[in-house]
Design a protein around this motif. Structure first.
Motif, mmCIF file in Angstrom:
data_model
loop_
_atom_site.group_PDB
_atom_site.id
_atom_site.type_symbol
_atom_site.label_atom_id
_atom_site.label_comp_id
_atom_site.label_asym_id
_atom_site.label_seq_id
_atom_site.Cartn_x
_atom_site.Cartn_y
_atom_site.Cartn_z
ATOM 1 N N ALA A 196 -26.499 -8.402 33.632
ATOM 2 C CA ALA A 196 -26.173 -9.759 33.200
ATOM 3 C C ALA A 196 -26.131 -10.738 34.371
ATOM 4 O O ALA A 196 -26.613 -11.864 34.262
ATOM 5 C CB ALA A 196 -24.835 -9.764 32.462
ATOM 6 N N ALA A 197 -25.573 -10.311 35.486
ATOM 7 C CA ALA A 197 -25.423 -11.210 36.633
ATOM 8 C C ALA A 197 -26.754 -11.696 37.185
ATOM 9 O O ALA A 197 -26.797 -12.689 37.917
ATOM 10 C CB ALA A 197 -24.616 -10.512 37.731
ATOM 11 N N GLU A 198 -27.827 -11.013 36.853
ATOM 12 C CA GLU A 198 -29.134 -11.392 37.396
ATOM 13 C C GLU A 198 -29.871 -12.382 36.511
ATOM 14 O O GLU A 198 -30.968 -12.815 36.860
ATOM 15 C CB GLU A 198 -29.970 -10.128 37.611
ATOM 16 C CG GLU A 198 -29.385 -9.192 38.664
ATOM 17 C CD GLU A 198 -30.274 -8.009 38.954
ATOM 18 O OE1 GLU A 198 -31.382 -7.945 38.410
ATOM 19 O OE2 GLU A 198 -29.848 -7.146 39.734
ATOM 20 N N TYR A 199 -29.275 -12.739 35.372
ATOM 21 C CA TYR A 199 -29.931 -13.704 34.489
ATOM 22 C C TYR A 199 -29.532 -15.117 34.883
ATOM 23 O O TYR A 199 -28.348 -15.431 34.996
ATOM 24 C CB TYR A 199 -29.599 -13.414 33.025
ATOM 25 C CG TYR A 199 -30.488 -12.330 32.480
ATOM 26 C CD1 TYR A 199 -30.220 -10.991 32.745
ATOM 27 C CD2 TYR A 199 -31.632 -12.645 31.754
ATOM 28 C CE1 TYR A 199 -31.060 -9.991 32.296
ATOM 29 C CE2 TYR A 199 -32.477 -11.654 31.285
ATOM 30 C CZ TYR A 199 -32.185 -10.329 31.569
ATOM 31 O OH TYR A 199 -33.023 -9.328 31.125
ATOM 32 N N LYS A 200 -30.542 -15.963 35.014
ATOM 33 C CA LYS A 200 -30.294 -17.333 35.470
ATOM 34 C C LYS A 200 -29.892 -18.261 34.334
ATOM 35 O O LYS A 200 -29.083 -19.156 34.523
ATOM 36 C CB LYS A 200 -31.549 -17.873 36.164
ATOM 37 C CG LYS A 200 -31.390 -19.254 36.760
ATOM 38 C CD LYS A 200 -32.628 -19.645 37.548
ATOM 39 C CE LYS A 200 -32.441 -21.017 38.206
ATOM 40 N NZ LYS A 200 -33.644 -21.404 38.992
ATOM 41 N N TYR A 201 -30.446 -18.059 33.172
ATOM 42 C CA TYR A 201 -30.224 -18.979 32.064
ATOM 43 C C TYR A 201 -29.522 -18.259 30.908
ATOM 44 O O TYR A 201 -29.868 -17.113 30.574
ATOM 45 C CB TYR A 201 -31.549 -19.556 31.565
ATOM 46 C CG TYR A 201 -32.309 -20.288 32.632
ATOM 47 C CD1 TYR A 201 -33.453 -19.726 33.189
ATOM 48 C CD2 TYR A 201 -31.893 -21.538 33.084
ATOM 49 C CE1 TYR A 201 -34.166 -20.387 34.174
ATOM 50 C CE2 TYR A 201 -32.598 -22.209 34.069
ATOM 51 C CZ TYR A 201 -33.724 -21.630 34.606
ATOM 52 O OH TYR A 201 -34.413 -22.283 35.583
ATOM 53 N N TRP A 202 -28.577 -18.960 30.274
ATOM 54 C CA TRP A 202 -27.798 -18.407 29.162
ATOM 55 C C TRP A 202 -27.637 -19.435 28.063
ATOM 56 O O TRP A 202 -27.566 -20.636 28.330
ATOM 57 C CB TRP A 202 -26.400 -18.001 29.638
ATOM 58 C CG TRP A 202 -26.394 -16.828 30.559
ATOM 59 C CD1 TRP A 202 -26.339 -16.844 31.917
ATOM 60 C CD2 TRP A 202 -26.449 -15.452 30.180
ATOM 61 N NE1 TRP A 202 -26.349 -15.560 32.411
ATOM 62 C CE2 TRP A 202 -26.420 -14.682 31.358
ATOM 63 C CE3 TRP A 202 -26.521 -14.787 28.953
ATOM 64 C CZ2 TRP A 202 -26.456 -13.291 31.360
ATOM 65 C CZ3 TRP A 202 -26.562 -13.406 28.953
ATOM 66 C CH2 TRP A 202 -26.526 -12.668 30.145
ATOM 67 N N GLY A 203 -27.543 -18.922 26.846
ATOM 68 C CA GLY A 203 -27.142 -19.760 25.740
ATOM 69 C C GLY A 203 -25.627 -19.814 25.638
ATOM 70 O O GLY A 203 -24.913 -19.188 26.435
ATOM 71 N N GLN A 204 -25.152 -20.521 24.627
ATOM 72 C CA GLN A 204 -23.711 -20.709 24.475
ATOM 73 C C GLN A 204 -23.037 -19.561 23.744
ATOM 74 O O GLN A 204 -21.808 -19.455 23.745
ATOM 75 C CB GLN A 204 -23.438 -22.023 23.729
ATOM 76 C CG GLN A 204 -23.578 -21.955 22.217
ATOM 77 C CD GLN A 204 -25.009 -21.864 21.737
ATOM 78 O OE1 GLN A 204 -25.956 -22.022 22.522
ATOM 79 N NE2 GLN A 204 -25.187 -21.637 20.453
ATOM 80 N N GLY A 205 -23.819 -18.717 23.125
ATOM 81 C CA GLY A 205 -23.298 -17.560 22.417
ATOM 82 C C GLY A 205 -23.061 -17.828 20.945
ATOM 83 O O GLY A 205 -22.857 -18.966 20.525
ATOM 84 N N THR A 206 -23.083 -16.763 20.163
ATOM 85 C CA THR A 206 -22.787 -16.841 18.741
ATOM 86 C C THR A 206 -21.926 -15.640 18.365
ATOM 87 O O THR A 206 -22.192 -14.514 18.789
ATOM 88 C CB THR A 206 -24.081 -16.904 17.905
ATOM 89 O OG1 THR A 206 -23.759 -17.108 16.523
ATOM 90 C CG2 THR A 206 -24.924 -15.642 18.025
ATOM 91 N N GLN A 207 -20.887 -15.900 17.579
ATOM 92 C CA GLN A 207 -19.919 -14.853 17.241
ATOM 93 C C GLN A 207 -20.439 -13.977 16.108
ATOM 94 O O GLN A 207 -20.880 -14.482 15.071
ATOM 95 C CB GLN A 207 -18.591 -15.482 16.824
ATOM 96 C CG GLN A 207 -17.533 -14.485 16.367
ATOM 97 C CD GLN A 207 -16.980 -13.658 17.512
ATOM 98 O OE1 GLN A 207 -16.634 -14.183 18.556
ATOM 99 N NE2 GLN A 207 -16.883 -12.339 17.292
ATOM 100 N N VAL A 208 -20.353 -12.685 16.312
ATOM 101 C CA VAL A 208 -20.635 -11.703 15.267
ATOM 102 C C VAL A 208 -19.362 -10.896 15.045
ATOM 103 O O VAL A 208 -18.823 -10.319 15.981
ATOM 104 C CB VAL A 208 -21.791 -10.773 15.676
ATOM 105 C CG1 VAL A 208 -21.936 -9.624 14.677
ATOM 106 C CG2 VAL A 208 -23.095 -11.558 15.771
#
Length: 122
Positions: free
Chosen positions: A106-118
């Motif tokens: 995970a730490a190597e990913y530059k871009y992220w979305g805001q997330g969605t709850q499941v």
């Protein structure tokens, strides 16, 4: 600047299904590795699966293999996570990430979305 937006989360009973989407904007989508991660309360962000730009490489964590399926639509700049046979332990916030590297960290990913709850109820 790549922007990611997840959707499709919700509440489902154990054994049910959900499909998450992650729409990407602002980048050359087909050159990125796109991945799904999840994070439960009090836990680290966990790798779920990834798909390479050509869709030639799809990888899953052992915990979801056989139940979850990742796909992508390059024309729509969107990836999907089809989740079947959901279990209560799948409950988490699901994030999509993008990076030029092929990595499960995970730490190597530059871009992220805001997330969605499941949330999966027993």
């Amino acid at each position: 600047q790549v922007q990611l937006a997840e959707s499709g989360g919700g509440l489902v009973q154990a054994g049910g299904s959900l499909r998450l989407s992650c729409a990407a904007r602002g980048g050359i989508f087909t050159t990125y590795t796109m991945a799904w991660f999840r994070q439960a309360p009090g836990k680290e962000r966990e790798f779920v699966g990834l798909i390479t730009w050509s869709s030639g490489g799809i990888y899953y964590s052992d915990s979801v293999k056989g139940r979850f399926t990742i796909s992508r639509d390059n024309a729509k700049s969107t990836i999907y996570l089809q989740m079947n046979s959901l279990k209560p332990e799948d409950t988490a916030v699901y994030y999509c990430g993008a990076d030029r590297k092929l990595t499960r960290t995970a730490a190597e990913y530059k871009y992220w979305g805001q997330g969605t709850q499941v949330t999966v109820s027993s």
